[in-house]
Design a protein around this motif. Structure first.
Motif, PDB file in Angstrom:
ATOM      1  N   ARG A 179     -94.620 -28.014  33.623  1.00 32.66           N
ATOM      2  CA  ARG A 179     -96.102 -28.295  33.672  1.00 32.66           C
ATOM      3  C   ARG A 179     -96.989 -28.298  33.530  1.00 32.66           C
ATOM      4  O   ARG A 179     -98.377 -28.532  34.038  1.00 32.66           O
ATOM      5  N   SER A 180     -97.151 -27.677  32.078  1.00 26.97           N
ATOM      6  CA  SER A 180     -98.316 -28.505  31.306  1.00 26.97           C
ATOM      7  C   SER A 180     -98.685 -30.002  31.662  1.00 26.97           C
ATOM      8  O   SER A 180     -99.752 -30.007  31.913  1.00 26.97           O
ATOM      9  N   LEU A 181     -97.456 -30.580  30.771  1.00 27.08           N
ATOM     10  CA  LEU A 181     -97.819 -31.830  30.810  1.00 27.08           C
ATOM     11  C   LEU A 181     -97.752 -32.425  32.536  1.00 27.08           C
ATOM     12  O   LEU A 181     -98.946 -33.092  32.578  1.00 27.08           O
ATOM     13  N   ALA A 182     -97.686 -31.551  33.476  1.00 25.12           N
ATOM     14  CA  ALA A 182     -97.426 -31.871  35.065  1.00 25.12           C
ATOM     15  C   ALA A 182     -98.866 -32.047  35.012  1.00 25.12           C
ATOM     16  O   ALA A 182    -100.120 -32.617  35.828  1.00 25.12           O
ATOM     17  N   LYS A 183    -100.070 -30.551  34.445  1.00 23.94           N
ATOM     18  CA  LYS A 183    -100.905 -30.664  34.745  1.00 23.94           C
ATOM     19  C   LYS A 183    -101.832 -31.882  34.636  1.00 23.94           C
ATOM     20  O   LYS A 183    -103.376 -31.888  34.469  1.00 23.94           O
ATOM     21  N   GLU A 184    -101.672 -32.312  32.933  1.00 21.52           N
ATOM     22  CA  GLU A 184    -102.499 -32.681  32.196  1.00 21.52           C
ATOM     23  C   GLU A 184    -102.549 -34.656  32.931  1.00 21.52           C
ATOM     24  O   GLU A 184    -103.521 -34.915  32.985  1.00 21.52           O
ATOM     25  N   ILE A 185    -101.703 -34.968  33.986  1.00 19.79           N
ATOM     26  CA  ILE A 185    -101.041 -36.260  34.318  1.00 19.79           C
ATOM     27  C   ILE A 185    -102.539 -36.159  35.158  1.00 19.79           C
ATOM     28  O   ILE A 185    -103.097 -37.066  35.455  1.00 19.79           O
ATOM     29  N   ALA A 186    -102.164 -35.132  35.843  1.00 19.58           N
ATOM     30  CA  ALA A 186    -102.644 -34.148  37.045  1.00 19.58           C
ATOM     31  C   ALA A 186    -104.986 -34.590  36.543  1.00 19.58           C
ATOM     32  O   ALA A 186    -105.748 -35.353  37.487  1.00 19.58           O
ATOM     33  N   GLN A 187    -105.005 -34.278  35.804  1.00 16.42           N
ATOM     34  CA  GLN A 187    -106.367 -33.780  35.794  1.00 16.42           C
ATOM     35  C   GLN A 187    -106.931 -35.569  34.987  1.00 16.42           C
ATOM     36  O   GLN A 187    -108.272 -35.972  35.242  1.00 16.42           O
ATOM     37  N   GLU A 188    -105.948 -36.617  34.259  1.00 17.57           N
ATOM     38  CA  GLU A 188    -106.330 -37.626  34.139  1.00 17.57           C
ATOM     39  C   GLU A 188    -106.740 -38.804  34.976  1.00 17.57           C
ATOM     40  O   GLU A 188    -107.163 -39.808  34.760  1.00 17.57           O
ATOM     41  N   ALA A 189    -105.021 -38.547  36.022  1.00 14.52           N
ATOM     42  CA  ALA A 189    -105.285 -39.276  37.357  1.00 14.52           C
ATOM     43  C   ALA A 189    -107.242 -38.852  38.109  1.00 14.52           C
ATOM     44  O   ALA A 189    -107.521 -39.864  38.330  1.00 14.52           O
ATOM     45  N   GLN A 190    -107.304 -37.983  37.785  1.00 14.35           N
ATOM     46  CA  GLN A 190    -108.515 -37.345  38.021  1.00 14.35           C
ATOM     47  C   GLN A 190    -109.796 -37.809  37.578  1.00 14.35           C
ATOM     48  O   GLN A 190    -110.887 -38.212  38.134  1.00 14.35           O
ATOM     49  N   ASN A 191    -110.159 -38.046  36.318  1.00  6.57           N
ATOM     50  CA  ASN A 191    -110.723 -38.749  35.382  1.00  6.57           C
ATOM     51  C   ASN A 191    -110.591 -39.908  35.688  1.00  6.57           C
ATOM     52  O   ASN A 191    -112.203 -40.245  35.903  1.00  6.57           O
ATOM     53  N   MET A 192    -109.747 -40.442  36.562  1.00  7.46           N
ATOM     54  CA  MET A 192    -109.723 -42.159  36.546  1.00  7.46           C
ATOM     55  C   MET A 192    -109.807 -42.075  38.810  1.00  7.46           C
ATOM     56  O   MET A 192    -110.035 -43.648  39.029  1.00  7.46           O
TER      57      MET A 192
ATOM     58  N   SER B 241    -102.732 -48.392  46.511  1.00  5.44           N
ATOM     59  CA  SER B 241    -102.906 -50.251  46.649  1.00  5.44           C
ATOM     60  C   SER B 241    -102.015 -50.328  44.834  1.00  5.44           C
ATOM     61  O   SER B 241    -101.715 -49.410  43.653  1.00  5.44           O
ATOM     62  N   ASN B 242    -101.068 -51.782  45.105  1.00  2.33           N
ATOM     63  CA  ASN B 242    -100.506 -51.985  43.281  1.00  2.33           C
ATOM     64  C   ASN B 242    -101.647 -51.481  42.275  1.00  2.33           C
ATOM     65  O   ASN B 242    -101.053 -51.105  41.039  1.00  2.33           O
ATOM     66  N   GLU B 243    -102.581 -51.635  42.286  1.00  4.14           N
ATOM     67  CA  GLU B 243    -103.532 -51.956  41.435  1.00  4.14           C
ATOM     68  C   GLU B 243    -104.311 -50.329  40.733  1.00  4.14           C
ATOM     69  O   GLU B 243    -103.846 -49.575  39.975  1.00  4.14           O
ATOM     70  N   ASP B 244    -103.915 -49.235  41.808  1.00  3.97           N
ATOM     71  CA  ASP B 244    -103.389 -47.547  41.667  1.00  3.97           C
ATOM     72  C   ASP B 244    -102.718 -47.325  40.755  1.00  3.97           C
ATOM     73  O   ASP B 244    -102.640 -46.549  39.769  1.00  3.97           O
ATOM     74  N   MET B 245    -101.654 -48.646  41.000  1.00  2.44           N
ATOM     75  CA  MET B 245     -99.961 -47.811  40.508  1.00  2.44           C
ATOM     76  C   MET B 245    -100.049 -48.566  39.313  1.00  2.44           C
ATOM     77  O   MET B 245     -99.775 -47.142  37.995  1.00  2.44           O
ATOM     78  N   LEU B 246    -100.609 -49.074  38.510  1.00  2.00           N
ATOM     79  CA  LEU B 246    -101.028 -49.743  37.126  1.00  2.00           C
ATOM     80  C   LEU B 246    -101.531 -48.662  36.926  1.00  2.00           C
ATOM     81  O   LEU B 246    -101.952 -48.328  35.502  1.00  2.00           O
ATOM     82  N   ALA B 247    -103.142 -48.392  37.039  1.00  2.00           N
ATOM     83  CA  ALA B 247    -104.434 -47.143  37.086  1.00  2.00           C
ATOM     84  C   ALA B 247    -103.241 -45.761  36.536  1.00  2.00           C
ATOM     85  O   ALA B 247    -103.591 -45.359  35.611  1.00  2.00           O
ATOM     86  N   PHE B 248    -102.397 -45.986  36.877  1.00  2.00           N
ATOM     87  CA  PHE B 248    -102.077 -44.115  37.615  1.00  2.00           C
ATOM     88  C   PHE B 248    -100.922 -43.798  36.185  1.00  2.00           C
ATOM     89  O   PHE B 248    -101.037 -42.923  35.527  1.00  2.00           O
ATOM     90  N   GLY B 249    -100.086 -45.389  35.892  1.00  2.00           N
ATOM     91  CA  GLY B 249     -99.483 -45.413  34.566  1.00  2.00           C
ATOM     92  C   GLY B 249    -100.614 -44.855  33.496  1.00  2.00           C
ATOM     93  O   GLY B 249     -99.968 -44.251  32.247  1.00  2.00           O
ATOM     94  N   LYS B 250    -101.017 -45.884  32.882  1.00  2.00           N
ATOM     95  CA  LYS B 250    -102.719 -45.735  31.814  1.00  2.00           C
ATOM     96  C   LYS B 250    -102.491 -43.935  31.971  1.00  2.00           C
ATOM     97  O   LYS B 250    -103.478 -43.444  31.274  1.00  2.00           O
ATOM     98  N   ALA B 251    -103.059 -43.821  32.971  1.00  2.00           N
ATOM     99  CA  ALA B 251    -104.011 -42.182  33.294  1.00  2.00           C
ATOM    100  C   ALA B 251    -102.800 -41.297  32.217  1.00  2.00           C
ATOM    101  O   ALA B 251    -102.602 -40.211  32.054  1.00  2.00           O
TER     102      ALA B 251
END
Length: 270
Positions: free
Chosen positions: A91-104, A151-161
């Protein structure tokens, strides 16, 4: 400091699991052997968490779905047999991923069910996760399902997050992009036959072998509609997390023994 120490592209056809092979064990034998090989490689990396990107989980239109329940539970049924599993969620990692995605400024949702925590906090685990996890060590998981409306660009950006979140953690993490490919190889299959299935899968194999995973975004909407791959989006997220400069691909196998294509590939880090 955390680190992605392993990643791979796997299929999720139910008969790959040995217990579900039924009376035709040779039908997906090559893929099954390669999945066993990938599982042993993952075991050797002593992971503390495993991220699975699946197309068949709980989807939110226009958002990246991230499971945040205490546990996940699921089964796969083939040939009058059932394979069942339950896994703890990181859960901690799940929340961290969500936070970084929201930051982007990427749209995402954390999902829970029942209670905020405890044994009743449990969500279903889909076959896109159950099948590859059947070959993997039992470590806490993060289950992510993208929406194809992004978008495909969103997929790549989510990977970066995702990568940023792992780097900020203190864990050794693996990533599985759970991908079946074109689903119109056989007229007797549920989606019928289309000649583009073979052509698109050949391009996918070429892109992955060359480490040019971003090139999957060049597959057109028409080709997607006719050939029906379901691996493009998960693979693009993996590509965002593992930049091309860091990729070293070990392409293990491709086959289409029924109506859909199956690929096993390790995306190691140089």
């Amino acid at each position: 400091m955390g680190k992605i120490v392993y990643s791979c592209i796997t299929p999720h056809g139910g008969e790959i699991i040995p217990e579900l092979a039924g009376k035709q064990p040779k039908r997906m034998e090559k893929t099954r052997q390669r999945m066993c090989q990938l599982g042993k490689r993952v075991e050797a990396h002593h992971l503390e968490a495993l991220i699975i990107i699946t197309p068949h989980g709980i989807r939110i239109d226009g958002q990246f779905s991230i499971i945040n329940s205490e546990t996940v539970e699921g089964s796969e049924q083939e040939n009058q047999r059932t394979y069942y599993m339950i896994r703890e969620t990181d859960r901690s990692l799940a929340k961290e991923i969500a936070q970084e995605a929201q930051n982007m400024n990427l749209p995402c949702g954390l999902l829970n069910f029942g209670t905020a925590e405890g044994p009743l906090s449990r969500l279903p685990l889909d076959w896109g996760a159950v099948v590859p996890l059947a070959f993997m060590p039992d470590v806490p998981v993060v289950i992510i399902t993208p929406s194809r409306l992004n978008s495909n660009e969103d997929m790549l950006a989510f990977g970066k997050a995702l990568r940023t979140a792992v780097d900020k953690s203190d864990k050794r993490v693996g990533i599985i992009a759970s991908c079946d490919w074109c689903h119109t190889h056989d007229a007797s299959g549920p989606y019928g036959f289309h000649p583009l299935a073979k052509q698109v899968d050949e391009r996918v194999v070429e892109y992955i072998k060359k480490g040019e995973i971003e090139a999957l975004s060049e597959i057109s909407k028409e080709e997607i509609e006719q050939a029906k791959p379901d691996g493009i989006w998960q693979a693009l997220i993996l590509a965002g997390a593992i930049p091309k400069s860091e990729r070293a691909v070990d392409f293990l196998s491709y086959e289409a023994p029924t109506y859909f294509g199956l690929i096993c590939a390790e995306i190691s880090h140089e």
